[in-house]
Design a protein around this motif. Structure first.
Motif, mmCIF file in Angstrom:
data_model
loop_
_atom_site.group_PDB
_atom_site.id
_atom_site.type_symbol
_atom_site.label_atom_id
_atom_site.label_comp_id
_atom_site.label_asym_id
_atom_site.label_seq_id
_atom_site.Cartn_x
_atom_site.Cartn_y
_atom_site.Cartn_z
ATOM 1 N N SER A 498 0.462 -1.550 0.030
ATOM 2 C CA SER A 498 0.167 0.138 0.246
ATOM 3 C C SER A 498 1.441 1.317 -0.022
ATOM 4 C CB SER A 498 -0.714 0.257 1.478
ATOM 5 O OG SER A 498 -0.040 0.303 2.437
ATOM 6 N N VAL A 499 1.930 1.272 0.992
ATOM 7 C CA VAL A 499 2.261 2.502 0.565
ATOM 8 C C VAL A 499 3.445 2.788 -0.662
ATOM 9 C CG1 VAL A 499 4.864 3.208 2.142
ATOM 10 C CG2 VAL A 499 3.769 2.126 3.210
ATOM 11 N N LEU A 500 4.074 1.506 -1.499
ATOM 12 C CA LEU A 500 4.259 1.792 -2.605
ATOM 13 C C LEU A 500 3.256 2.066 -4.003
ATOM 14 C CD1 LEU A 500 6.928 -1.389 -2.735
ATOM 15 C CD2 LEU A 500 6.962 0.912 -2.935
ATOM 16 N N ALA A 501 1.896 1.612 -3.216
ATOM 17 C CA ALA A 501 1.269 2.379 -4.204
ATOM 18 C C ALA A 501 0.521 3.696 -3.899
ATOM 19 C CB ALA A 501 -0.697 1.049 -4.230
ATOM 20 N N TRP A 502 0.720 3.877 -2.715
ATOM 21 C CA TRP A 502 0.347 5.914 -2.716
ATOM 22 C C TRP A 502 1.967 6.363 -3.102
ATOM 23 C CZ3 TRP A 502 -3.947 7.239 -2.892
ATOM 24 C CH2 TRP A 502 -5.012 6.800 -1.935
ATOM 25 N N LEU A 503 2.697 5.765 -3.078
ATOM 26 C CA LEU A 503 3.798 6.623 -4.146
ATOM 27 C C LEU A 503 4.153 6.202 -5.169
ATOM 28 C CD1 LEU A 503 6.612 7.999 -3.189
ATOM 29 C CD2 LEU A 503 7.756 5.645 -3.177
ATOM 30 N N GLY A 504 3.873 5.347 -5.857
ATOM 31 C CA GLY A 504 3.166 5.039 -7.069
ATOM 32 C C GLY A 504 2.185 6.128 -7.534
ATOM 33 N N VAL A 505 0.694 6.793 -7.157
ATOM 34 C CA VAL A 505 -0.230 7.430 -7.430
ATOM 35 C C VAL A 505 0.726 8.670 -7.397
ATOM 36 C CG1 VAL A 505 -1.718 8.297 -6.120
ATOM 37 C CG2 VAL A 505 -1.781 6.021 -6.589
ATOM 38 N N GLY A 506 1.851 9.253 -6.429
ATOM 39 C CA GLY A 506 1.827 10.741 -6.068
ATOM 40 C C GLY A 506 3.033 10.450 -7.296
ATOM 41 N N MET A 507 3.758 9.499 -7.020
ATOM 42 C CA MET A 507 4.144 9.837 -9.327
ATOM 43 C C MET A 507 4.026 10.280 -10.217
ATOM 44 S SD MET A 507 8.029 7.048 -8.021
ATOM 45 C CE MET A 507 8.762 7.586 -9.214
ATOM 46 N N ALA A 508 2.466 9.244 -10.402
ATOM 47 C CA ALA A 508 1.859 9.644 -11.351
ATOM 48 C C ALA A 508 1.174 10.714 -11.668
ATOM 49 C CB ALA A 508 1.336 8.397 -12.001
ATOM 50 N N ALA A 509 0.409 11.344 -9.988
ATOM 51 C CA ALA A 509 0.129 12.292 -10.522
ATOM 52 C C ALA A 509 1.600 13.935 -10.612
ATOM 53 C CB ALA A 509 -0.352 12.969 -8.852
ATOM 54 N N SER A 510 2.461 13.080 -10.196
ATOM 55 C CA SER A 510 3.386 14.843 -9.994
ATOM 56 C C SER A 510 3.325 15.092 -12.491
ATOM 57 C CB SER A 510 4.527 14.453 -9.275
ATOM 58 O OG SER A 510 5.585 15.402 -9.751
ATOM 59 N N PHE A 511 3.738 14.205 -13.116
ATOM 60 C CA PHE A 511 4.064 13.772 -13.913
ATOM 61 C C PHE A 511 2.653 13.938 -14.469
ATOM 62 C CE2 PHE A 511 4.533 11.163 -17.970
ATOM 63 C CZ PHE A 511 5.593 11.654 -18.030
ATOM 64 N N GLY A 512 1.633 14.205 -13.731
ATOM 65 C CA GLY A 512 0.611 14.247 -14.837
ATOM 66 C C GLY A 512 0.062 15.190 -14.914
ATOM 67 N N GLY A 513 0.470 15.942 -13.323
ATOM 68 C CA GLY A 513 0.016 17.288 -13.688
ATOM 69 C C GLY A 513 1.664 18.675 -14.600
ATOM 70 N N GLN A 514 2.460 17.942 -14.747
ATOM 71 C CA GLN A 514 3.849 17.984 -15.273
ATOM 72 C C GLN A 514 3.565 18.443 -16.572
ATOM 73 O OE1 GLN A 514 6.810 20.368 -14.626
ATOM 74 N NE2 GLN A 514 7.270 18.963 -12.158
ATOM 75 N N LEU A 515 3.070 17.593 -17.397
ATOM 76 C CA LEU A 515 2.287 17.352 -18.470
ATOM 77 C C LEU A 515 1.722 18.293 -18.941
ATOM 78 C CD1 LEU A 515 2.519 13.935 -19.469
ATOM 79 C CD2 LEU A 515 4.276 15.133 -20.055
ATOM 80 N N LEU A 516 0.510 18.794 -17.959
ATOM 81 C CA LEU A 516 -0.926 19.649 -17.865
ATOM 82 C C LEU A 516 -0.567 20.462 -17.735
ATOM 83 C CD1 LEU A 516 -3.659 19.809 -18.117
ATOM 84 C CD2 LEU A 516 -3.879 19.785 -15.623
ATOM 85 N N SER A 517 0.728 20.929 -17.178
ATOM 86 C CA SER A 517 1.074 22.422 -17.233
ATOM 87 C C SER A 517 1.822 22.908 -18.254
ATOM 88 C CB SER A 517 2.085 22.731 -16.075
ATOM 89 O OG SER A 517 2.851 23.643 -15.561
ATOM 90 N N LYS A 518 2.270 21.964 -19.085
ATOM 91 C CA LYS A 518 3.216 22.409 -20.159
ATOM 92 C C LYS A 518 2.194 22.001 -21.479
ATOM 93 C CE LYS A 518 7.577 20.046 -19.743
ATOM 94 N NZ LYS A 518 8.541 18.435 -19.748
ATOM 95 N N ARG A 519 1.413 21.383 -21.770
ATOM 96 C CA ARG A 519 -0.040 22.162 -22.379
ATOM 97 C C ARG A 519 -0.665 23.244 -22.568
ATOM 98 N NH1 ARG A 519 -5.555 18.311 -22.824
ATOM 99 N NH2 ARG A 519 -6.159 19.270 -24.581
#
Length: 523
Positions: A498-519
């Protein structure tokens, strides 16, 4: 007043309102959250948990049981999150300048308010439809017996229908009447939701039928529907334990009597009362009604508290000095932290209190302390990602070193830093006894920080994250068996997975936010 409303124009405006909401990138995140919560509620009985438990017995996963069990949870969650998701559209019109155009248009105020309400109802209905589709899929995987679509539709309409109507009406009222457009409206609705929760708690002992029409969440109606068939005084709705040795119970398909249906219909009619008030009080974007003079402006209790604690804001001054000396994005993120603390002295007081309690409390109390700190931190940082735009400083921020390209990373870093400042000491003490629990705090704070930045950038509003954050907080407190629900290690049930799952959620959301910001910058 409403007799002369052009029905065709109202329907067109309502569809436009619903499309605007559904096409927002944040809606995809909200839908995913609704799907995840709907799936999480229906536990696998093989793991020792069930959706409905009655005196140690499991209720069989038939259409009737899954429908009434999931609807009972969704109505409370939608009732809280839906209000904050629907609020703020008229404030956006005002900030963008569109409000003056709408106010000067020949369209009547009643037409506009009614269309906005219908659009909100359609939006909430779409979220409820996504939840229903998830429940149907889960029935196909874990359910017992055939999928009875009419049973599902009847329960969802009777339970969720009045709540959706009332939530949308309250959101429109708070946007239409100047005294409720700010924090006062948010606080008043939250207090009402707490009162609805009190009715839900009291209904476990058998709520009187008179409470059903004013219980828009429908919990008293659910208890009244189940009372003839099971012992509701020992019933648990949600993730409940059961004894596999006790015979499994089966609910009948027909739970809703004619009297209960009439009472829920009466509740739907009463849910329209805030809408009638909004039709009467709509400000029509009149500047003399929604922009009172400063001498008449009433300060919120939080603003008064910040005024009294203003000297504490000076404690953030060393952070400004340090941020000026640190190079790169870390220094800029620290400057945002200092700005947050300096502009909200009550946050400085809360931070000092959190450190004192984290050092002095016994180990069993550190979990509740972490939860309280995360709750306050979530409220504090909910608008950090949209603060520049709300203050009209987005262009100014783009001109400084790092500019618009570094804004997302700076805001994410500041959000995460504030989370560590509030929970770091408690997490360190928890990690001394249970390293996995300390890691859960850090992973959860990082995931929530990434989601706050992503949703703020995607929606342009602080309410999207705030609404989902409240729902997640409610779920995390009340579900102590599912490891994924222990986001910040409150219950101590988090696992390495579960810790790794939430860490993955954070990394995915961070990466998605960067892509959205560039767009967004490219547009």
């Amino acid at each position: 007043m409403t007799a002369f409303i052009d029905k065709r124009a109202a329907w067109t405006l309502a569809l436009l309102e619903a499309r605007i909401r559904l096409r927002r990138p944040a809606t995809l995140v909200v839908l995913l959250a609704v799907v995840a919560l709907s799936w999480l509620m229906i536990c696998d009985p093989a793991e020792g948990h069930t959706l409905i438990g009655i005196d140690g017995a499991r209720v069989r996963y038939t259409s009737a049981a899954l429908a009434i069990g999931t609807a009972s949870q969704l109505t409370l969650l939608f009732g809280l999150a839906g209000f904050y998701l629907l609020r703020g559209r008229m404030a956006e019109d005002q900030r963008s300048g569109l409000g003056g155009v709408i106010g000067a248009s020949p369209a009547g105020g009643a037409l506009f308010v009614l269309a906005r309400w219908c659009g909100g109802v359609l939006y909430m209905s779409a979220l409820a439809g996504a939840a229903l589709a998830t429940v149907l899929l889960c029935h196909a995987v874990r359910g017992d017996g055939p999928i009875q679509l009419l049973v599902y539709l009847q329960t969802f309409v009777l339970v969720l229908g009045p709540m959706i109507l009332f939530t949308a009406a309250c959101a429109i009222l708070c946007d239409s009447w100047a005294p409720l457009m700010g924090k006062a409206g948010d606080l008043l609705y939250f207090l009402f939701w707490v009162a609805q929760m009190a009715i839900a708690t009291g209904s476990n002992g058998g709520a009187p039928p008179a409470a059903i029409p004013v219980d828009f969440a429908g919990m008293s109606a659910i208890v009244a529907a189940l009372a003839p068939h099971v012992d509701t005084s020992s019933m648990m709705l949600g993730i409940a334990d059961f004894d596999p040795k006790v015979p499994v119970l089966t609910l009948p398909d027909a739970l809703w009597t004619a009297d209960l249906v009439l009472m829920r219909c009466l509740g739907a009619v009463l849910a329209l009362l805030p809408l009638l008030a909004a039709l009467r009080l709509f400000h029509r974007y009149s500047s003399d009604r929604i922009k009172p003079a400063k001498v008449r402006h009433r300060r919120s209790p939080l603003a008064l508290l910040d005024g009294w604690l203003r000297p504490l804001g000076r404690l953030a001054q060393p952070l400004f000095t340090l941020s000026a000396r640190l190079p790169g994005g870390f220094g800029r993120a620290l400057a945002d932290v200092a700005l947050t603390l300096a502009s909200t002295p009550s946050a400085v007081a809360a931070l000092l209190l959190a450190q004192l309690l984290a050092l002095s409390l016994d180990a069993p109390l550190l979990g509740p302390l972490v939860l309280a700190c995360v709750a306050y931190w979530g409220l504090l940082v909910s608008d950090l990602a949209v603060r520049d735009g709300d203050a009209g400083c987005a262009g100014l921020g783009a001109a400084v070193p790092g500019g618009d390209s570094g804004r997302y990373g700076r805001q994410l870093g500041a959000t995460f830093m504030l989370g560590l400042m509030f929970t770091g000491v408690a997490a360190a003490r928890l990690a001394a006894d249970a390293p996995l629990r300390g890691a859960a705090v850090l992973a959860g704070v990082f995931a929530l920080s990434s989601l706050a930045s992503l949703l703020g950038r995607a929606s342009g509003s602080a309410r999207t994250f705030f609404a989902l954050f409240l729902v997640g907080l409610y779920t995390s407190v009340n579900i102590d068996k599912a490891v994924l629900a222990d986001v910040v290690g409150f219950h101590g049930t988090a696992t390495a997975l579960s810790v790794l799952a939430w860490l993955g959620v954070g990394m995915a959301a961070s990466f998605g936010g960067q892509l959205l910001s560039k767009r967004l910058r490219a547009c």
